[in-house]
Every structure is written in structure tokens, then in C-alpha cells.
Design a protein around this motif. Sequence first.
Motif, PDB file in Angstrom:
ATOM      1  N   LEU A  90      18.016   3.573  -7.843  1.00 18.34           N
ATOM      2  CA  LEU A  90      17.015   2.535  -7.599  1.00 18.34           C
ATOM      3  C   LEU A  90      16.068   2.412  -8.786  1.00 18.34           C
ATOM      4  O   LEU A  90      15.783   1.304  -9.262  1.00 18.34           O
ATOM      5  CB  LEU A  90      16.240   2.862  -6.325  1.00 18.34           C
ATOM      6  N   GLN A  91      15.579   3.554  -9.297  1.00 12.30           N
ATOM      7  CA  GLN A  91      14.642   3.504 -10.418  1.00 12.30           C
ATOM      8  C   GLN A  91      15.298   2.922 -11.657  1.00 12.30           C
ATOM      9  O   GLN A  91      14.704   2.083 -12.348  1.00 12.30           O
ATOM     10  CB  GLN A  91      14.105   4.902 -10.712  1.00 12.30           C
ATOM     11  N   LYS A  92      16.510   3.347 -11.979  1.00 14.59           N
ATOM     12  CA  LYS A  92      17.184   2.814 -13.158  1.00 14.59           C
ATOM     13  C   LYS A  92      17.492   1.329 -13.002  1.00 14.59           C
ATOM     14  O   LYS A  92      17.422   0.562 -13.966  1.00 14.59           O
ATOM     15  CB  LYS A  92      18.472   3.601 -13.433  1.00 14.59           C
ATOM     16  N   GLY A  93      17.851   0.929 -11.786  1.00 12.46           N
ATOM     17  CA  GLY A  93      18.119  -0.487 -11.554  1.00 12.46           C
ATOM     18  C   GLY A  93      16.881  -1.341 -11.750  1.00 12.46           C
ATOM     19  O   GLY A  93      16.927  -2.410 -12.385  1.00 12.46           O
ATOM     20  N   ILE A  94      15.739  -0.855 -11.237  1.00 10.86           N
ATOM     21  CA  ILE A  94      14.489  -1.608 -11.391  1.00 10.86           C
ATOM     22  C   ILE A  94      14.062  -1.632 -12.856  1.00 10.86           C
ATOM     23  O   ILE A  94      13.600  -2.656 -13.367  1.00 10.86           O
ATOM     24  CB  ILE A  94      13.384  -0.997 -10.507  1.00 10.86           C
ATOM     25  N   GLU A  95      14.222  -0.496 -13.552  1.00  7.79           N
ATOM     26  CA  GLU A  95      13.877  -0.461 -14.979  1.00  7.79           C
ATOM     27  C   GLU A  95      14.758  -1.410 -15.781  1.00  7.79           C
ATOM     28  O   GLU A  95      14.305  -2.004 -16.764  1.00  7.79           O
ATOM     29  CB  GLU A  95      14.012   0.969 -15.511  1.00  7.79           C
ATOM     30  N   TRP A  96      16.026  -1.555 -15.385  1.00  8.87           N
ATOM     31  CA  TRP A  96      16.916  -2.483 -16.091  1.00  8.87           C
ATOM     32  C   TRP A  96      16.469  -3.922 -15.882  1.00  8.87           C
ATOM     33  O   TRP A  96      16.515  -4.741 -16.803  1.00  8.87           O
ATOM     34  CB  TRP A  96      18.342  -2.294 -15.592  1.00  8.87           C
ATOM     35  N   LEU A  97      16.001  -4.231 -14.665  1.00  8.70           N
ATOM     36  CA  LEU A  97      15.521  -5.588 -14.394  1.00  8.70           C
ATOM     37  C   LEU A  97      14.182  -5.853 -15.057  1.00  8.70           C
ATOM     38  O   LEU A  97      13.869  -6.995 -15.392  1.00  8.70           O
ATOM     39  CB  LEU A  97      15.401  -5.796 -12.876  1.00  8.70           C
ATOM     40  N   ASN A  98      13.377  -4.798 -15.229  1.00  5.66           N
ATOM     41  CA  ASN A  98      12.051  -4.959 -15.828  1.00  5.66           C
ATOM     42  C   ASN A  98      11.838  -3.862 -16.870  1.00  5.66           C
ATOM     43  O   ASN A  98      11.038  -2.942 -16.673  1.00  5.66           O
ATOM     44  CB  ASN A  98      10.978  -4.881 -14.736  1.00  5.66           C
ATOM     45  N   PRO A  99      12.577  -3.923 -17.996  1.00 11.51           N
ATOM     46  CA  PRO A  99      12.574  -2.810 -18.947  1.00 11.51           C
ATOM     47  C   PRO A  99      11.268  -2.619 -19.694  1.00 11.51           C
ATOM     48  O   PRO A  99      11.023  -1.558 -20.239  1.00 11.51           O
ATOM     49  CB  PRO A  99      13.705  -3.185 -19.914  1.00 11.51           C
ATOM     50  N   SER A 100      10.426  -3.638 -19.742  1.00  9.05           N
ATOM     51  CA  SER A 100       9.205  -3.547 -20.539  1.00  9.05           C
ATOM     52  C   SER A 100       8.061  -2.864 -19.811  1.00  9.05           C
ATOM     53  O   SER A 100       7.016  -2.618 -20.401  1.00  9.05           O
ATOM     54  CB  SER A 100       8.762  -4.952 -20.969  1.00  9.05           C
ATOM     55  N   ASN A 101       8.236  -2.562 -18.518  1.00 12.02           N
ATOM     56  CA  ASN A 101       7.127  -2.004 -17.742  1.00 12.02           C
ATOM     57  C   ASN A 101       7.655  -0.939 -16.791  1.00 12.02           C
ATOM     58  O   ASN A 101       8.041  -1.221 -15.658  1.00 12.02           O
ATOM     59  CB  ASN A 101       6.422  -3.127 -16.961  1.00 12.02           C
ATOM     60  N   THR A 102       7.680   0.308 -17.263  1.00  8.04           N
ATOM     61  CA  THR A 102       8.191   1.396 -16.421  1.00  8.04           C
ATOM     62  C   THR A 102       7.238   1.719 -15.279  1.00  8.04           C
ATOM     63  O   THR A 102       7.663   2.178 -14.222  1.00  8.04           O
ATOM     64  CB  THR A 102       8.408   2.662 -17.274  1.00  8.04           C
ATOM     65  N   LEU A 103       5.922   1.495 -15.490  1.00  6.78           N
ATOM     66  CA  LEU A 103       4.968   1.741 -14.409  1.00  6.78           C
ATOM     67  C   LEU A 103       5.222   0.788 -13.250  1.00  6.78           C
ATOM     68  O   LEU A 103       5.166   1.187 -12.073  1.00  6.78           O
ATOM     69  CB  LEU A 103       3.536   1.575 -14.932  1.00  6.78           C
ATOM     70  N   ALA A 104       5.541  -0.462 -13.565  1.00  7.85           N
ATOM     71  CA  ALA A 104       5.867  -1.419 -12.505  1.00  7.85           C
ATOM     72  C   ALA A 104       7.133  -0.987 -11.776  1.00  7.85           C
ATOM     73  O   ALA A 104       7.232  -1.137 -10.551  1.00  7.85           O
ATOM     74  CB  ALA A 104       6.047  -2.814 -13.101  1.00  7.85           C
ATOM     75  N   ALA A 105       8.092  -0.438 -12.508  1.00  7.32           N
ATOM     76  CA  ALA A 105       9.321   0.040 -11.868  1.00  7.32           C
ATOM     77  C   ALA A 105       9.010   1.141 -10.869  1.00  7.32           C
ATOM     78  O   ALA A 105       9.567   1.179  -9.760  1.00  7.32           O
ATOM     79  CB  ALA A 105      10.298   0.541 -12.939  1.00  7.32           C
TER      80      ALA A 105
END
Length: 650
Positions: free
Chosen positions: A606-621
Amino acid sequence: MRQLVLAFLALVLSCLSVTAQETAIQPLLQEHQAVIVKSSRKTIAPAIDAIANSGLPQAQQVLETWAAKNMWMRKSDGLFFIGEKGAGKTYDLTDFDTGETIGRYEKSELKQLKPNSGIRAMIGTALVQFQLSDPDRTKRQDALTSIQRDPEAALLQPLRASIAGESDPDLKAQKLRLERLLTIGYDPDTGARVAAISDMSGDLGVDVRATLNPLLVTTRMAALTLPEGVNIARTLTPGDDGFPKAEAYALLVETNRAPAIVTADDMRAALAANIDNGTVGGTPAALLNTEAARQSVYEVLAEAGKVPPLVSEADVEQALANHVFFDAYSEPSREVTNAAEDAMKDISLNVGINQTLDLTLDAMSLASIYFLAAIGLAITFGVMGVINMAHGEFIMMGAYTGYVVQQIIPDHTVSILVAIPLAFAVTFAAGVAMERLVIRWLYNRPLETLLATFGISIALQQIAKNIFGTQARPLTAPGWLDGAWVINDVVSISYIRIAIFFLALIFLGVFLFIMKRTRLGLETRAVTQNPRMASSMGINPGRVNMLTFGLGSGIAGIAGVAIGLFAKVTSELGSDYIVQSFMTVVVGGVGNIWGTLAGATMIGFLQKGIEWLNPSNTLAAQTYMIVFIIIFIQFRPRGIVALKGRAAGD
């Protein structure tokens, strides 16, 4: 007769002289003497090319000597030599053609050739054709690296000629690949270029994409009719296909096909520039306080030719209607661009598949880290029901144990092998002490347990700061764990992550063995399901709880050694993993090792998937992940794998 012999000897000597001149490089250097001495990057190219393409055996030595700043010119006659430092301020000169030392000269009699970095780069490119077949493997590798860095059409034929005689398999593979890439970019034969593109189609190498992309570069153009002989990528309609009319008209203005639109600011500036005795075009400037008045006066000035004419909306539409707009490839060959487009489609598909594989490996790696960090908590919280907020500090203690061991044992492989059991022993003892001194008095009192362990967490962090300071400490992995397993240019994973993945699998097996095959596991399961019945059967719940808590803490210490190999070892190390550890246990299912594994897998992906969709903001992920987990728990409060018994709240 004597005269005939003399004439014959003179002819022979003349031929020998001509032959010597043809095999000597000094005349060629003299031909370009002025350019070489001037040493300007703007004018030096013909001289370098003449030397490199002369076919003379001395050419390589001349270029290498020149690049090394060891070429000197004798001022008296302008001849060039190899210079070597002699005694004092003297230099020994060696002739390029004969290889003989001609004498020693004072520095004042000579001029040293000092090419700048730009000229040295040009000489290096010229040397490539010689180095490609050099007996020294290092020079051949350097030549290939130079071609990769600065490919040129002139290097294609020398590269092809060197392939057949290449004895090193690795270098030959590099040469074959470079030959294909240079063929795509520079071969004059269209069929050869198309064949090379077909050969490289689907290849994941960045160099292939870097070669194909320039072939597909387009320039947006406008014309009265579609031109002949231009490789048109697509035609455009103003107002459609993401091509606004304003952009289309701006293109006409830029190419001087239409007058520029006069803006309100342009109009005011033009009127101000034409004020004469307080009037503009015969109208007092004070009256130009409305848009209509300014436009009227501006039109008068335009009719007089003093300002550019106004462009109406109808003028814009007419100009757009009179022109065609299109994107044209920089590459003139339609066959080449079609082949490049097909190849890029294949490459894009292949890249997408491999990016998915790379993302999967990253997610599995992250899941193994979370599982390793949470497995100890799965025992203390899942089995015993103790909310241990100091679990992260046991991870931190394990990492610092590894650091201390490395200070004593410099061999990193041996130190890690020693640190793993020692970290288990240290954190096991710390866990037992914590359970005996604090936890045992707070069973079935979750709020007090949470506050007590939170206080212990803060205390342990401060103790670590007092001992080791606030600066991050290195925990170095063994040399055999350096680097990464590179599958291709898209997919790779570090050896440390692979080692942690297998370590997580090992601990999964160890945990299952302890719980299913040992007396401690049997007693732990009994106490978990029914502590009163277990006590009546002769099992000491206090002893079981102590050993179980110590086991969970010991495993956290081992996790700390593993995590410390790639994360910074500080007193806050555990804080970075405590939240994920609790989420892993709760989402997976409290008290079940398979649930912990499922929870770690779910959170990692889940975390990697969210980071892939929003790579510029890991805190948002991280935020999105927590929100998702909160929603998930609302629908499945007992986790993915529910367990009946004390840990589940029965």
C-alpha cells in the motif's frame, strides 16, 4: 654513361625523399602549424582531423603527446617534438618520425603546447579510433566509454572495423551494442538504420531511448500549404487537439506570417510615444481616458503609418484559415521515424512491465522490513496483550549493539555474525527486566501500561543520547552485501534488502518452530487461550509471560541490527518504526504470526503504491496510508486473520 648513372641516382634519391616525406608526420604538423600554436577550440578541429585521418603510424603518438602537454615547438624553425624535462631549465627533444633524441634545449628556445580541456576532449575523441584496437584492454574500454559519452558519425566505421579483432567477450558485446546505436544515429543507409532500430526494439537500456528520442523530436511549424519532402508527424487544427488558437496565431507572429496583436498596454505605450504638444493624432491627450477614444486615435496613427495596425478577431480567424499547422520530425526519413515510434512503443510497454516488477520488489522489501520490526511486537502485544511503546527502543538497542561490536571487531562479516546473537541477548535481558520490574504489575491495565512503556521509551532514548550522542553512528554491512542485484536498467534491488527479506523468512520459520514445536510455544498458546486453565495444569503464567516478553524483545534487537545496516543509527531509530509495527500487528490480526505477515505485506504494498502515485510527497503517502488503514479497521476491526482467545479480547 657516367651522366646517365648520376641522373639515375638523383632520381632514386628524389623518390626516396618523396617517400620519406609521405611517411613523415612533421610536414603535416608544419602545414597546420599556425592553428596548432594558436590553440583555439574554434579553429583547431581541422588540424586534429588531419592528424587523426592521416593514416600515419605516428599519428597516435602525436595526439597522445599533445593531449599530455608534452609536445614542444622549437622556435628557431617551428618544428614540433616530444619534450622531456632535463637538467635545470632544459628539455630533451625527440623527433616524432625517427624516434631519435635530437638534443637538449633551453626552455627559452622552445614553446610548450598546452591544450585546454576543450581541445583535450577533441583530441580524446580523435584518439578513439586508435584506442579501439589497442593491445591494452584498459585503453579499449576507455575508447568505448568516450564513444558512449560523445558519439560521432566519424567513429562508426572505426568501431565496426575493430569488432572482428576484439578478443575480450565483454568488450565485444559493448562494441556490438554501440555499433547498433551509432548505426541508428549516423549510418547514411536508411535500411541499415531501420534494421538496427528493429534489433534494439524493446531493449530497456537508457542508451537506446537516448538514441531513439532525438529521432522523434518534432518542431511545430506553419505554412500556406503542406510542404513537400518534409517528414510530417501530425497536422494540427487550431482550437482542437490541445492546440489553442492563441498558440497557433502566436506561431504565425513568431514566423513573421502575421502581425502581432496590439494589447492595451502596447496601445498606451504607442500613444504616449506619439504625444506632440499635448495632442496625439490631433486629439488632446486629456481626452484619451476611455478605451474607445484610445482605440480611435490609435487607428488614426496606424493609417498614418506611425504605429502597427490593430488586429481584429476577424483578422486572426482569416490568418489561421489561410495557413496549415503541423509538427515536423527533425529526422527526414519516414521509414526511420516509423521504426523508431514502433520501437518506443515496445520499449514503453517493456518498461511499464519492469517498473511494475521493480515496484513489487520494493514493496516486498519494505514489507519484510516491517515484518521484521513487528514480529517481536506480535509476540508482546499480540500474544500477551501488552501495549509496549518501548518496542522501538529495543530495535534501537539492537542497532547500537551492532555498532559497538563493530568498534571491537573490525571484520564486518564476523562482527555482524557476533552482533546478531549478542543483540538478541541484550534486548532479551532488557525485556525480561522490564517485564519483571514494570509490566507484571500492570497486566489488564492497558492505559497504565501504555503510559509506563511510553515513559520507558523516552528514558531509553535519553540514555542512548547520553552514551552515543545525537550524531548518527555507522553500522557497516559486510562487503559481500555492497551493491545491488541489477536485473536490467529498470529493475534492481540492493543486496542488503535481499538479505533482510531472507532474514524475515528465517524468523518466520523460527517463530513457527518455537510456537508449534517447543514447550515454551505450547505453554504460550495455552496461556493465550485460557490462562486460568493453563495455571491449573501446572503452567506458571508469570514465567511464560516473562519469557515471551523477553523473546519478543530479543527478536526486536535482531531486527535493529538488520535495519541499522541501511538506516541511520540514532536514538530515534525505533520511533521511525513503532507506528508501522503497531499498524502491521493490528491490521494483520492481533496474536497471529500469519496475520502479522499479511499486515506487513498489505502495508508495504500500500505504501509503495501510494508513493508511486504521489512520488513527490512521501509524507502525504504516509497520511493516505493511515487513513486507508483506519477505514479498513472500521470494516474489519479484528484484522485480516482474526484470532480467538485473550489476545482477541474474548
